[in-house]
Design a protein around this motif. Structure first.
Motif, PDB file in Angstrom:
ATOM      1  N   SER A   1       0.849  -1.189   0.000  1.00  0.00           N
ATOM      2  CA  SER A   1       0.000   0.000   0.000  1.00  0.00           C
ATOM      3  C   SER A   1       0.885   1.240   0.000  1.00  0.00           C
ATOM      4  CB  SER A   1      -0.930   0.003   1.217  1.00  0.00           C
ATOM      5  OG  SER A   1      -0.193  -0.071   2.421  1.00  0.00           O
ATOM      6  N   PHE A   2       0.392   2.316  -0.583  1.00  0.00           N
ATOM      7  CA  PHE A   2       1.188   3.541  -0.631  1.00  0.00           C
ATOM      8  C   PHE A   2       0.279   4.757  -0.692  1.00  0.00           C
ATOM      9  CE2 PHE A   2       0.258   2.671  -5.028  1.00  0.00           C
ATOM     10  CZ  PHE A   2       0.168   3.914  -5.650  1.00  0.00           C
ATOM     11  N   THR A   3       0.805   5.896  -0.276  1.00  0.00           N
ATOM     12  CA  THR A   3       0.056   7.147  -0.311  1.00  0.00           C
ATOM     13  C   THR A   3      -0.074   7.631  -1.746  1.00  0.00           C
ATOM     14  OG1 THR A   3       0.971   7.728   1.848  1.00  0.00           O
ATOM     15  CG2 THR A   3      -0.086   9.489   0.596  1.00  0.00           C
ATOM     16  N   LEU A   4      -1.326   7.780  -2.190  1.00  0.00           N
ATOM     17  CA  LEU A   4      -1.579   8.292  -3.532  1.00  0.00           C
ATOM     18  C   LEU A   4      -1.717   9.817  -3.507  1.00  0.00           C
ATOM     19  CD1 LEU A   4      -2.034   7.217  -6.437  1.00  0.00           C
ATOM     20  CD2 LEU A   4      -4.494   7.334  -5.984  1.00  0.00           C
ATOM     21  N   GLY A   5      -2.129  10.375  -2.393  1.00  0.00           N
ATOM     22  CA  GLY A   5      -2.295  11.804  -2.238  1.00  0.00           C
ATOM     23  C   GLY A   5      -3.167  12.089  -1.034  1.00  0.00           C
ATOM     24  N   PRO A   6      -3.330  13.342  -0.676  1.00  0.00           N
ATOM     25  CA  PRO A   6      -2.648  14.519  -1.221  1.00  0.00           C
ATOM     26  C   PRO A   6      -1.237  14.662  -0.651  1.00  0.00           C
ATOM     27  CG  PRO A   6      -4.163  15.163   0.516  1.00  0.00           C
ATOM     28  CD  PRO A   6      -4.347  13.687   0.338  1.00  0.00           C
ATOM     29  N   GLY A   7      -0.458  15.564  -1.271  1.00  0.00           N
ATOM     30  CA  GLY A   7       0.904  15.775  -0.821  1.00  0.00           C
ATOM     31  C   GLY A   7       1.726  16.452  -1.903  1.00  0.00           C
ATOM     32  N   LEU A   8       3.028  16.464  -1.727  1.00  0.00           N
ATOM     33  CA  LEU A   8       3.947  17.016  -2.733  1.00  0.00           C
ATOM     34  C   LEU A   8       4.048  16.022  -3.883  1.00  0.00           C
ATOM     35  CD1 LEU A   8       6.799  18.270  -0.353  1.00  0.00           C
ATOM     36  CD2 LEU A   8       4.909  19.607  -1.321  1.00  0.00           C
ATOM     37  N   ILE A   9       3.745  16.455  -5.073  1.00  0.00           N
ATOM     38  CA  ILE A   9       3.612  15.524  -6.191  1.00  0.00           C
ATOM     39  C   ILE A   9       4.913  14.776  -6.472  1.00  0.00           C
ATOM     40  CG2 ILE A   9       4.109  17.200  -8.020  1.00  0.00           C
ATOM     41  CD1 ILE A   9       1.404  14.409  -8.058  1.00  0.00           C
ATOM     42  N   GLY A  10       6.053  15.453  -6.397  1.00  0.00           N
ATOM     43  CA  GLY A  10       7.330  14.783  -6.651  1.00  0.00           C
ATOM     44  C   GLY A  10       7.606  13.694  -5.633  1.00  0.00           C
ATOM     45  N   SER A  11       7.339  13.985  -4.374  1.00  0.00           N
ATOM     46  CA  SER A  11       7.539  13.005  -3.301  1.00  0.00           C
ATOM     47  C   SER A  11       6.597  11.819  -3.465  1.00  0.00           C
ATOM     48  CB  SER A  11       7.312  13.670  -1.946  1.00  0.00           C
ATOM     49  OG  SER A  11       8.274  14.671  -1.706  1.00  0.00           O
ATOM     50  N   LEU A  12       5.339  12.110  -3.799  1.00  0.00           N
ATOM     51  CA  LEU A  12       4.351  11.044  -4.005  1.00  0.00           C
ATOM     52  C   LEU A  12       4.751  10.126  -5.155  1.00  0.00           C
ATOM     53  CD1 LEU A  12       1.105  13.176  -3.581  1.00  0.00           C
ATOM     54  CD2 LEU A  12       1.819  11.326  -2.059  1.00  0.00           C
ATOM     55  N   LEU A  13       5.299  10.720  -6.212  1.00  0.00           N
ATOM     56  CA  LEU A  13       5.694   9.929  -7.383  1.00  0.00           C
ATOM     57  C   LEU A  13       6.794   8.927  -7.047  1.00  0.00           C
ATOM     58  CD1 LEU A  13       5.587  12.679 -10.156  1.00  0.00           C
ATOM     59  CD2 LEU A  13       4.299  10.524 -10.182  1.00  0.00           C
ATOM     60  N   VAL A  14       7.692   9.313  -6.140  1.00  0.00           N
ATOM     61  CA  VAL A  14       8.752   8.384  -5.739  1.00  0.00           C
ATOM     62  C   VAL A  14       8.148   7.170  -5.042  1.00  0.00           C
ATOM     63  CG1 VAL A  14      10.791   8.062  -4.286  1.00  0.00           C
ATOM     64  CG2 VAL A  14      10.492  10.198  -5.550  1.00  0.00           C
ATOM     65  N   GLY A  15       7.262   7.425  -4.079  1.00  0.00           N
ATOM     66  CA  GLY A  15       6.618   6.322  -3.370  1.00  0.00           C
ATOM     67  C   GLY A  15       5.766   5.466  -4.280  1.00  0.00           C
ATOM     68  N   ALA A  16       5.024   6.114  -5.163  1.00  0.00           N
ATOM     69  CA  ALA A  16       4.151   5.384  -6.085  1.00  0.00           C
ATOM     70  C   ALA A  16       4.958   4.508  -7.044  1.00  0.00           C
ATOM     71  CB  ALA A  16       3.290   6.368  -6.876  1.00  0.00           C
ATOM     72  N   SER A  17       6.032   5.056  -7.590  1.00  0.00           N
ATOM     73  CA  SER A  17       6.861   4.307  -8.537  1.00  0.00           C
ATOM     74  C   SER A  17       7.476   3.080  -7.877  1.00  0.00           C
ATOM     75  CB  SER A  17       7.969   5.206  -9.104  1.00  0.00           C
ATOM     76  OG  SER A  17       7.425   6.292  -9.805  1.00  0.00           O
ATOM     77  N   PHE A  18       7.963   3.268  -6.661  1.00  0.00           N
ATOM     78  CA  PHE A  18       8.557   2.127  -5.958  1.00  0.00           C
ATOM     79  C   PHE A  18       7.496   1.072  -5.649  1.00  0.00           C
ATOM     80  CE2 PHE A  18       9.943  -0.472  -2.495  1.00  0.00           C
ATOM     81  CZ  PHE A  18      11.279  -0.716  -2.793  1.00  0.00           C
ATOM     82  N   ALA A  19       6.338   1.519  -5.151  1.00  0.00           N
ATOM     83  CA  ALA A  19       5.279   0.577  -4.794  1.00  0.00           C
ATOM     84  C   ALA A  19       4.809  -0.222  -6.007  1.00  0.00           C
ATOM     85  CB  ALA A  19       4.104   1.333  -4.176  1.00  0.00           C
ATOM     86  N   LYS A  20       4.675   0.454  -7.143  1.00  0.00           N
ATOM     87  CA  LYS A  20       4.245  -0.237  -8.361  1.00  0.00           C
ATOM     88  C   LYS A  20       5.283  -1.277  -8.790  1.00  0.00           C
ATOM     89  CE  LYS A  20       1.467   3.581 -10.219  1.00  0.00           C
ATOM     90  NZ  LYS A  20       1.301   4.531 -11.338  1.00  0.00           N
ATOM     91  N   SER A  21       6.540  -0.897  -8.730  1.00  0.00           N
ATOM     92  CA  SER A  21       7.616  -1.832  -9.105  1.00  0.00           C
ATOM     93  C   SER A  21       7.646  -3.024  -8.147  1.00  0.00           C
ATOM     94  CB  SER A  21       8.971  -1.114  -9.082  1.00  0.00           C
ATOM     95  OG  SER A  21       8.982  -0.046  -9.996  1.00  0.00           O
ATOM     96  N   PHE A  22       7.481  -2.761  -6.863  1.00  0.00           N
ATOM     97  CA  PHE A  22       7.473  -3.806  -5.850  1.00  0.00           C
ATOM     98  C   PHE A  22       6.303  -4.763  -6.078  1.00  0.00           C
ATOM     99  CE2 PHE A  22       7.146  -5.595  -1.573  1.00  0.00           C
ATOM    100  CZ  PHE A  22       8.475  -5.672  -1.164  1.00  0.00           C
ATOM    101  N   SER A  23       5.150  -4.177  -6.389  1.00  0.00           N
ATOM    102  CA  SER A  23       3.946  -4.967  -6.668  1.00  0.00           C
ATOM    103  C   SER A  23       4.139  -5.863  -7.892  1.00  0.00           C
ATOM    104  CB  SER A  23       2.754  -4.030  -6.889  1.00  0.00           C
ATOM    105  OG  SER A  23       1.649  -4.704  -7.441  1.00  0.00           O
ATOM    106  N   MET A  24       4.695  -5.296  -8.956  1.00  0.00           N
ATOM    107  CA  MET A  24       4.916  -6.062 -10.189  1.00  0.00           C
ATOM    108  C   MET A  24       5.983  -7.125  -9.991  1.00  0.00           C
ATOM    109  SD  MET A  24       4.781  -2.931 -12.959  1.00  0.00           S
ATOM    110  CE  MET A  24       5.149  -3.966 -14.354  1.00  0.00           C
ATOM    111  N   GLY A  25       7.043  -6.770  -9.282  1.00  0.00           N
ATOM    112  CA  GLY A  25       8.145  -7.709  -9.096  1.00  0.00           C
ATOM    113  C   GLY A  25       7.753  -8.933  -8.288  1.00  0.00           C
ATOM    114  N   LEU A  26       6.922  -8.723  -7.256  1.00  0.00           N
ATOM    115  CA  LEU A  26       6.493  -9.847  -6.407  1.00  0.00           C
ATOM    116  C   LEU A  26       5.143 -10.427  -6.824  1.00  0.00           C
ATOM    117  CD1 LEU A  26       7.502  -8.614  -2.816  1.00  0.00           C
ATOM    118  CD2 LEU A  26       8.702 -10.240  -4.288  1.00  0.00           C
ATOM    119  N   GLU A  27       4.526  -9.777  -7.833  1.00  0.00           N
ATOM    120  CA  GLU A  27       3.206 -10.198  -8.321  1.00  0.00           C
ATOM    121  C   GLU A  27       2.193 -10.240  -7.174  1.00  0.00           C
ATOM    122  OE1 GLU A  27       3.916 -13.895 -10.377  1.00  0.00           O
ATOM    123  OE2 GLU A  27       4.514 -12.857 -12.211  1.00  0.00           O
ATOM    124  N   ILE A  28       2.144  -9.113  -6.443  1.00  0.00           N
ATOM    125  CA  ILE A  28       1.187  -8.973  -5.347  1.00  0.00           C
ATOM    126  C   ILE A  28       0.320  -7.746  -5.593  1.00  0.00           C
ATOM    127  CG2 ILE A  28       2.613 -10.146  -3.614  1.00  0.00           C
ATOM    128  CD1 ILE A  28       3.596  -7.406  -2.668  1.00  0.00           C
TER     129      ILE A  28
END
Length: 343
Positions: free
Chosen positions: A79-106
């Motif tokens: 799970s990860f914060t989608l918003g609200p917040g600083l868009i650049g900071s959110l994008l870092v968390g979102a990108s990592f979470a998506k990669s983690f999700s895809m890599g582990l297929e969860i």
């Protein structure tokens, strides 16, 4: 026996890189990497914050997994914060979470930051009562970016009853602190100096706002005008009266919040109140709400333990767990948002 899911939560909405792992509402780990560099700039620098998130996030995730004493392939969803917040900071968390999700297929679970502050109360033993608030209840979210009264009907059925019309309570405290000569973040410094002060020494005007909304810009201006006026008479006024000024400011702020929540309880007939957000760590606000609840037996007050007040991964992980239990999964194509949207 049904397996109890393990959820990884990632919070990166502002200047803390926070990662937590939760199982069965128990926090297995809760890692926060702070970005102290922003102090010298007098506030969070968005571009710098996102760069530091990018540098820190892998470290935070690895520390969370190690501290939880699990293997990464035991994690059932991220799970990860989608918003609200600083868009650049959110994008870092979102990108990592998506990669983690895809890599582990969860599965992937997105979280509203404000909602997560409220749902932190559903972590086991997360508040001073060590119990969960029953629905419906009123949530008072007070933080650096938000000041809202929320009617909470269920985990994911929330209605905003009132919001700030201008500055948030946390931002107001930081700006008032700057007037007094404190560096960012100033809110904690006001609290620190208030401990030896007389909270009745100075009187500041309370903003007159209809309904359940808040406004703090007038209060901030009043403090500025008051200090300037007194400094003209005595250039040592702040130094000689600092503790009393801080204590008086805190008292007025706490009264404003309590009076609005009192109105909300009368309007809704709901007397269960849960505080949430970074400013709910403030001792005077906590004291005033607890004292009022003791005097008014209808009230039931829930206040998070201080480690769960500021931005943290545990609030994201618990919200993810509650969504997981309801099969509320999200697409890999979701995009972060900076401004608050409805729940």
């Amino acid at each position: 026996m049904k397996k109890k899911p393990i959820i990884l939560g990632i919070e990166s909405s502002c200047d803390e890189t926070a990662v937590s792992i939760i199982k069965n509402r128990d926090v297995l780990s809760n890692i926060i990497i702070h970005q102290y560099i922003h102090k010298k700039y007098g506030g969070v620098v968005p571009e710098l914050a996102s760069r530091l998130h990018d540098r820190n996030i892998i470290t935070a995730v690895n520390q969370a997994i190690d501290s939880a004493k699990i293997k990464k392939n035991q994690i059932d969803a991220v799970s990860f914060t989608l918003g609200p917040g600083l868009i650049g900071s959110l994008l870092v968390g979102a990108s990592f979470a998506k990669s983690f999700s895809m890599g582990l297929e969860i599965p992937l679970l997105t979280v509203n930051h404000v909602q997560a502050h409220i749902l932190v109360h559903f972590i086991k033993n997360a508040n001073i009562n060590n119990s969960y608030p029953k629905f419906p209840f009123l949530g008072l979210v007070i933080s650096g970016g938000h000041t809202q009264i929320v009617k909470v009907n269920d985990f994911f059925q929330m209605e905003i009853l009132g919001s700030t019309l201008d500055d948030s309570i946390g931002d107001t405290l930081d700006k008032v602190a700057r007037i007094l000569g404190f560096h960012y973040p100033g809110g904690p410094m006001i609290e620190l100096f208030s401990k030896n002060g007389n909270c009745n020494k100075f009187v500041f005007s309370k903003p007159s706002v209809n309904g359940l909304n808040f406004s703090f810009s007038g209060f901030k201006s009043h403090v500025l005008q008051f200090v300037r006026k007194e400094l003209k008479k005595n250039s040592f006024f702040i130094k000689q009266n600092l503790s009393d000024i801080c204590a008086s400011i805190q008292r007025i702020i706490a009264e404003i919040l309590l009076e609005k929540v009192q109105k909300a309880t009368l309007k809704t007939g709901i007397y269960r109140v849960a505080l949430a957000g970074g400013v709910s760590a403030n001792c005077e606000i906590r004291r005033m709400f607890i004292s009022f609840a003791k005097e008014n037996k209808k009230w039931e007050i829930f206040i998070p333990k201080k480690k769960y007040t500021t931005d943290n991964g545990a609030m994201i992980a618990i919200t993810g767990l509650l969504k997981y239990e309801k099969n509320l999964f999200d697409s890999i194509h979701v995009s972060p948002y900076s401004k608050f949207k409805t729940f």
